[in-house]
Design a protein around this motif. Structure first.
Motif, PDB file in Angstrom:
ATOM      1  N   ILE A 119       0.839  -1.195   0.000  1.00 49.45           N
ATOM      2  CA  ILE A 119       0.000   0.000   0.000  1.00 49.45           C
ATOM      3  C   ILE A 119       0.879   1.251   0.000  1.00 49.45           C
ATOM      4  CG2 ILE A 119      -1.726   1.269   1.328  1.00 49.45           C
ATOM      5  CD1 ILE A 119      -2.620  -1.570   2.360  1.00 49.45           C
ATOM      6  N   GLU A 120       1.940   1.200   0.829  1.00 52.89           N
ATOM      7  CA  GLU A 120       2.908   2.302   0.849  1.00 52.89           C
ATOM      8  C   GLU A 120       3.442   2.549  -0.551  1.00 52.89           C
ATOM      9  OE1 GLU A 120       3.855   4.677   3.140  1.00 52.89           O
ATOM     10  OE2 GLU A 120       2.250   3.568   4.103  1.00 52.89           O
ATOM     11  N   ASN A 121       3.848   1.430  -1.212  1.00 51.50           N
ATOM     12  CA  ASN A 121       4.405   1.541  -2.554  1.00 51.50           C
ATOM     13  C   ASN A 121       3.412   2.151  -3.521  1.00 51.50           C
ATOM     14  OD1 ASN A 121       7.104   0.680  -2.638  1.00 51.50           O
ATOM     15  ND2 ASN A 121       6.438  -1.414  -2.238  1.00 51.50           N
ATOM     16  N   MET A 122       2.142   1.727  -3.386  1.00 53.45           N
ATOM     17  CA  MET A 122       1.131   2.239  -4.307  1.00 53.45           C
ATOM     18  C   MET A 122       0.907   3.727  -4.067  1.00 53.45           C
ATOM     19  SD  MET A 122      -1.407  -1.010  -4.381  1.00 53.45           S
ATOM     20  CE  MET A 122      -2.597  -0.454  -5.549  1.00 53.45           C
ATOM     21  N   LYS A 123       0.914   4.107  -2.784  1.00 46.61           N
ATOM     22  CA  LYS A 123       0.758   5.534  -2.481  1.00 46.61           C
ATOM     23  C   LYS A 123       1.896   6.336  -3.092  1.00 46.61           C
ATOM     24  CE  LYS A 123      -1.753   5.395   1.906  1.00 46.61           C
ATOM     25  NZ  LYS A 123      -1.466   5.366   3.340  1.00 46.61           N
ATOM     26  N   MET A 124       3.100   5.799  -2.912  1.00 44.80           N
ATOM     27  CA  MET A 124       4.272   6.479  -3.459  1.00 44.80           C
ATOM     28  C   MET A 124       4.153   6.597  -4.973  1.00 44.80           C
ATOM     29  SD  MET A 124       7.674   5.338  -1.431  1.00 44.80           S
ATOM     30  CE  MET A 124       7.455   3.589  -1.243  1.00 44.80           C
ATOM     31  N   ALA A 125       3.694   5.499  -5.592  1.00 41.41           N
ATOM     32  CA  ALA A 125       3.570   5.503  -7.049  1.00 41.41           C
ATOM     33  C   ALA A 125       2.574   6.563  -7.500  1.00 41.41           C
ATOM     34  CB  ALA A 125       3.136   4.115  -7.522  1.00 41.41           C
ATOM     35  N   PHE A 126       1.431   6.626  -6.805  1.00 44.32           N
ATOM     36  CA  PHE A 126       0.424   7.608  -7.204  1.00 44.32           C
ATOM     37  C   PHE A 126       0.949   9.028  -7.023  1.00 44.32           C
ATOM     38  CE2 PHE A 126      -2.896   4.265  -6.923  1.00 44.32           C
ATOM     39  CZ  PHE A 126      -3.400   4.467  -8.188  1.00 44.32           C
ATOM     40  N   SER A 127       1.692   9.242  -5.930  1.00 49.08           N
ATOM     41  CA  SER A 127       2.178  10.604  -5.721  1.00 49.08           C
ATOM     42  C   SER A 127       3.223  10.953  -6.771  1.00 49.08           C
ATOM     43  CB  SER A 127       2.710  10.784  -4.297  1.00 49.08           C
ATOM     44  OG  SER A 127       4.082  10.535  -4.241  1.00 49.08           O
ATOM     45  N   ALA A 128       4.020   9.955  -7.193  1.00 43.90           N
ATOM     46  CA  ALA A 128       5.003  10.223  -8.243  1.00 43.90           C
ATOM     47  C   ALA A 128       4.312  10.520  -9.567  1.00 43.90           C
ATOM     48  CB  ALA A 128       5.935   9.022  -8.397  1.00 43.90           C
ATOM     49  N   ILE A 129       3.218   9.789  -9.829  1.00 43.29           N
ATOM     50  CA  ILE A 129       2.478  10.011 -11.076  1.00 43.29           C
ATOM     51  C   ILE A 129       1.839  11.399 -11.052  1.00 43.29           C
ATOM     52  CG2 ILE A 129       0.434   9.279 -12.374  1.00 43.29           C
ATOM     53  CD1 ILE A 129       1.223   6.372 -11.527  1.00 43.29           C
ATOM     54  N   ARG A 130       1.308  11.755  -9.868  1.00 46.04           N
ATOM     55  CA  ARG A 130       0.656  13.059  -9.752  1.00 46.04           C
ATOM     56  C   ARG A 130       1.668  14.204  -9.864  1.00 46.04           C
ATOM     57  NH1 ARG A 130      -1.462  12.948  -4.631  1.00 46.04           N
ATOM     58  NH2 ARG A 130      -1.969  10.742  -4.832  1.00 46.04           N
ATOM     59  N   ALA A 131       2.894  13.928  -9.421  1.00 45.66           N
ATOM     60  CA  ALA A 131       3.903  14.992  -9.442  1.00 45.66           C
ATOM     61  C   ALA A 131       4.229  15.419 -10.874  1.00 45.66           C
ATOM     62  CB  ALA A 131       5.162  14.515  -8.734  1.00 45.66           C
ATOM     63  N   ASN A 132       4.087  14.494 -11.799  1.00 45.68           N
ATOM     64  CA  ASN A 132       4.365  14.818 -13.206  1.00 45.68           C
ATOM     65  C   ASN A 132       3.134  14.514 -14.044  1.00 45.68           C
ATOM     66  OD1 ASN A 132       7.208  15.598 -13.287  1.00 45.68           O
ATOM     67  ND2 ASN A 132       7.552  13.526 -12.523  1.00 45.68           N
ATOM     68  N   LYS A 133       2.096  15.310 -13.845  1.00 45.53           N
ATOM     69  CA  LYS A 133       0.806  14.961 -14.450  1.00 45.53           C
ATOM     70  C   LYS A 133       0.886  14.870 -15.966  1.00 45.53           C
ATOM     71  CE  LYS A 133      -2.249  16.829 -10.934  1.00 45.53           C
ATOM     72  NZ  LYS A 133      -1.319  17.743 -10.265  1.00 45.53           N
ATOM     73  N   MET A 134       1.436  15.909 -16.562  1.00 41.88           N
ATOM     74  CA  MET A 134       1.466  15.968 -18.031  1.00 41.88           C
ATOM     75  C   MET A 134       2.260  14.793 -18.592  1.00 41.88           C
ATOM     76  SD  MET A 134       0.211  17.690 -20.358  1.00 41.88           S
ATOM     77  CE  MET A 134       0.342  17.781 -22.127  1.00 41.88           C
ATOM     78  N   ARG A 135       3.440  14.607 -17.992  1.00 41.37           N
ATOM     79  CA  ARG A 135       4.298  13.552 -18.493  1.00 41.37           C
ATOM     80  C   ARG A 135       3.641  12.187 -18.320  1.00 41.37           C
ATOM     81  NH1 ARG A 135      10.170  13.396 -16.023  1.00 41.37           N
ATOM     82  NH2 ARG A 135       9.402  11.733 -14.684  1.00 41.37           N
ATOM     83  N   SER A 136       3.031  11.974 -17.154  1.00 43.15           N
ATOM     84  CA  SER A 136       2.381  10.691 -16.905  1.00 43.15           C
ATOM     85  C   SER A 136       1.246  10.473 -17.898  1.00 43.15           C
ATOM     86  CB  SER A 136       1.820  10.645 -15.484  1.00 43.15           C
ATOM     87  OG  SER A 136       2.843  10.880 -14.558  1.00 43.15           O
ATOM     88  N   PHE A 137       0.507  11.560 -18.156  1.00 41.10           N
ATOM     89  CA  PHE A 137      -0.621  11.428 -19.074  1.00 41.10           C
ATOM     90  C   PHE A 137      -0.128  11.051 -20.466  1.00 41.10           C
ATOM     91  CE2 PHE A 137      -3.236  13.460 -22.367  1.00 41.10           C
ATOM     92  CZ  PHE A 137      -4.368  12.684 -22.231  1.00 41.10           C
ATOM     93  N   LEU A 138       0.909  11.751 -20.924  1.00 42.94           N
ATOM     94  CA  LEU A 138       1.421  11.464 -22.270  1.00 42.94           C
ATOM     95  C   LEU A 138       1.942  10.034 -22.354  1.00 42.94           C
ATOM     96  CD1 LEU A 138       3.208  14.807 -23.133  1.00 42.94           C
ATOM     97  CD2 LEU A 138       1.094  13.901 -24.084  1.00 42.94           C
TER      98      LEU A 138
END
Lengths: 403, 314
Positions: free
Chosen positions: A3-22
């Motif tokens: 769960i910790e890992n998933m939280k970290m992953a989501f926060s990393a994805i959110r930190a780079n929204k545009m890049r993650s989206f592309l």
């Protein structure tokens, strides 16, 4: 930890929204197209199946094969022969007729409409039910007495007479050179889905009507094919083989010389064509998934380099090789699975909307959806392995020094 | 004893890529000489196998040398040598260091850049391994350990405080403090509670939810200290902890270290500033990879903190 890992992953994805989206876009398009193509395929198949159910799955035409060179007159059928087949197979036959059709102009007053006449027996409505709204269907008397009575649909009646309830009205038409007066005894209403109308051709100007087959086929006539409906769908293959063998034997031919055109076979052919088509286009769409996966790998490599210092910090705090590996694998899997979910919503949504617009029931199978999500996560994990192992292998001192 | 049993870990870490090459001569090799020649090719497979095994053995039981305080000599260096191989020439980073630091000491390691103090810091922190000699941390020779074992040691035995704070960005102070406990597989409840207690202790109880970029330098360093204390390690290693701070914040941080020391933690501070070293009780000076002096020091009294400008004396 997970769960910790998933939280970290989501926060990393959110930190780079545009890049993650592309990055996700590749997966979104890939999964979206796979889902929509597979769903379109499934929908088409179910529509064709519906169509064949409508015209009767147990229906088949038996005729001399077009590959036979020395066709004799005896290779065609007579009413006597038809009666014999009827007697031999008895209960196994739900319906049999001479497959007689005629096309002629129907004239009523000053109106002339091109009509397609279908010669049927009185029990045709048992295998091809119609919704009689006025009058009655053809009866035994009509057939035996060769009465010039017809049953037509509401559209044809409107075209010819200008009213729906045309029971009792008459028209003139010329069949096989004889012009006679025919009486409408029944009117039925057709229910067609837009797809059926499209496939069968909506008859908006012409007309069509059932009349006794005895009008079109006389006792000494030879006709080309037997139209048969089997009683039982489960045993129809065996039954039709027996019919073919019997007919061939009675005409002194081999069973292979006769062709049996069954709706079920046709349906199977259509099914395999649609299936093959969907698989081929789906395969091409899957390639875009591969491209999406490479995009994920690329961005994960960038991310690992960018976060070298973070990796160093984590290692200094006691993260093991495996901890770092799992962290980055989780991130790439989530990135990819998110793309997969959006892709499903998009692809499935498009199919649903398209289906609603065309008035057909779109089919998006849950199995396909699950498979797509799983597959996209797999893509994420597979293409995440290299970047994650690169991250996990970093030397803590070097990583801590990285700016 | 599970995963961390010596035999097992030899097994796990003994991959073919010369993992053990750094071992000093004369120490018995536990029969993996044959594997050393197998080269890089098998590295991957063995790593996967090791990962698999680790995944299977979910035993959380750790050996006593990790969970218990074993030795009164917390740090013991014997003939420690570090050689940097830069390809063309070998540079001697540390030349036969012998040093003992007891439990509960407050030590400053001083020296100019290039004196070898950072090298020593990395080795003391189990981030790097010596080329030769022994490093006994709490009675266990960590020079012989593989990277994952070292991670475990860092996790349980050492708290790091860095010059540049090294907090994880976009992660709250609380989560940063929780991190070492996460890697120690502590429960969520316990983690959060302890992290709050620790932040309280460094005077940041009200800023637990703040992100690092919302905190001042001094506050960030205090979060880092709270994080270093998370798993209650016997050793606190601070590498130029005040290097990025102004005088007032520096004094605050050093006083925090003094207090922790009084509460029983062993604190080792690496610095080049005399007035930072003045807070400690023992000053070890390095030059050219060697200890040139090792003297006890009478720590500066807290009330003296306003005295004098920030002079960097050498």
């Amino acid at each position: 930890m997970l769960i910790e890992n998933m939280k970290m992953a989501f926060s990393a994805i959110r930190a780079n929204k545009m890049r993650s989206f592309l990055t996700m876009l590749g997966i979104i398009i890939g999964i979206g197209s796979v889902i929509s193509i597979v769903s379109i395929g499934d929908t088409m198949r179910s529509m064709f199946e519906g169509l064949y159910r409508e015209i009767g799955v147990t229906q088949a035409y038996l005729f001399i094969g077009y590959w036979v060179d020395d066709v004799r007159q005896s290779d065609y059928f007579t009413l006597d022969e038809m009666e014999r087949v009827k007697e031999v197979f008895g209960d196994q036959i739900a319906y049999i007729d001479s497959n007689s059709h005629a096309s002629a102009d129907a004239i009523s007053g000053r109106t002339t409409v091109k009509f397609a006449f279908n010669g049927v027996d009185y029990n045709y409505q048992e295998v091809q039910p119609v919704n009689i709204v006025y009058g009655r269907y053809l009866n035994e008397g009509d057939v035996l007495g060769r009465r010039k009575n017809v049953v037509m649909d509401t559209t044809s009646a409107m075209n010819l007479f200008g009213v729906e309830n045309a029971v009792g009205k008459t028209f003139r038409t010329t069949i096989y050179g004889t012009t006679e007066e025919y009486t409408v005894v029944g009117i039925y209403r057709k229910k067609l889905s837009p797809f059926q109308a499209m496939m069968m051709g909506a008859n908006t100007e012409g007309g069509e009507a059932f009349l006794p087959y005895t009008i079109l086929t006389w006792p000494n006539d030879y006709f080309y094919a037997l139209r048969i409906f089997a009683r039982d769908e489960a045993t129809m293959d065996v039954f039709y083989n027996n019919v073919k063998a019997y007919v061939a034997k009675s005409k002194g031919r081999q069973p292979e010389d006769f062709r049996l055109n069954s709706a079920k076979d046709e349906m199977g052919q259509m099914d395999s064509i649609m299936g093959g088509l969907a698989a081929a286009v789906g395969g091409i769409a899957a390639i875009s998934l591969l491209v999406g996966g490479i995009g994920i790998m690329n961005i994960m490599l960038v991310s690992v380099t960018e976060r070298t210092r973070e990796i160093g910090i984590r290692k200094s705090l006691g993260a093991r090789t495996r901890d770092i590996m799992i962290q980055f694998l989780t991130e790439s899997a989530i990135l990819s699975a998110c793309g997969g979910v959006v892709g499903i919503l998009l692809g499935g949504g498009l199919v649903m909307i398209g289906g609603a617009l065309l008035g057909v029931q779109a089919i998006v199978k849950p199995g396909v959806v699950l498979l797509a999500v799983g597959f996209s996560a797999m893509v994420g994990i597979f293409f995440g392995i290299y970047p994650a192992s690169k991250a996990a292998k970093k030397d803590p001192i070097e990583a801590l020094r990285y700016e | 004893m599970g995963l961390w049993n010596r035999e097992r870990t030899e097994d796990l870490g003994g991959s073919g890529s010369g993992e053990r090459k750094w071992k000093p001569d004369g120490r018995p090799e536990s029969g993996d000489k044959g594997q050393e020649e197998s080269g890089v090719g098998t590295d991957w497979a063995e790593r996967l196998q090791a990962l698999w095994k680790m995944g299977l053995s979910r035993s959380r039981k750790l050996p006593e040398y990790i969970t218990e305080n074993v030795s009164e000599e917390l740090i013991q260096l014997e003939d420690l040598v570090k050689v940097y191989d830069t390809g063309a020439l070998k540079v001697l980073g540390l030349k036969r260091i012998n040093l003992t630091i007891h439990r509960g000491e407050f030590v400053a390691i001083m020296g100019q850049s290039g004196s070898g103090k950072s090298t020593l810091m990395n080795i003391l922190g189990c981030l790097d391994r010596p080329s030769m000699g022994h490093y006994y941390l709490d009675g266990v020779d960590v020079a012989a350990m593989n990277p994952d074992e070292l991670s475990l040691i860092r996790n349980r035995k050492i708290g790091f405080v860095f010059q540049s704070f090294n907090l994880i960005s976009r992660t709250s102070a609380l989560k940063n403090v929780e991190l070492p406990m996460t890697y120690a597989r502590k429960g969520k409840r316990f983690r959060e509670q302890r992290a709050r207690t620790l932040l309280e202790r460094v005077g940041l109880g009200k800023r637990a939810e703040h992100m690092p970029n919302e905190l001042s330098g001094g506050q960030r360093q205090r979060v880092a200290i709270a994080r270093a204390l998370a798993n209650d390690p016997p050793l606190l290693l601070a590498d130029e902890p005040t290097g990025n701070l102004d005088t007032a914040a520096s004094v605050e941080i050093m006083e925090l270290f003094s207090q922790l020391h009084k509460e029983g933690t062993t604190v080792v501070v690496v610095t080049h500033e005399e007035e930072i070293a003045a807070f400690t009780e023992r000053i070890i000076r390095f030059r050219d990879g060697e200890i040139v002096s090792d003297k006890p020091n009478v720590p500066r009294e807290p009330e003296q903190k306003e005295a004098g400008p920030n002079e960097k004396g050498h």
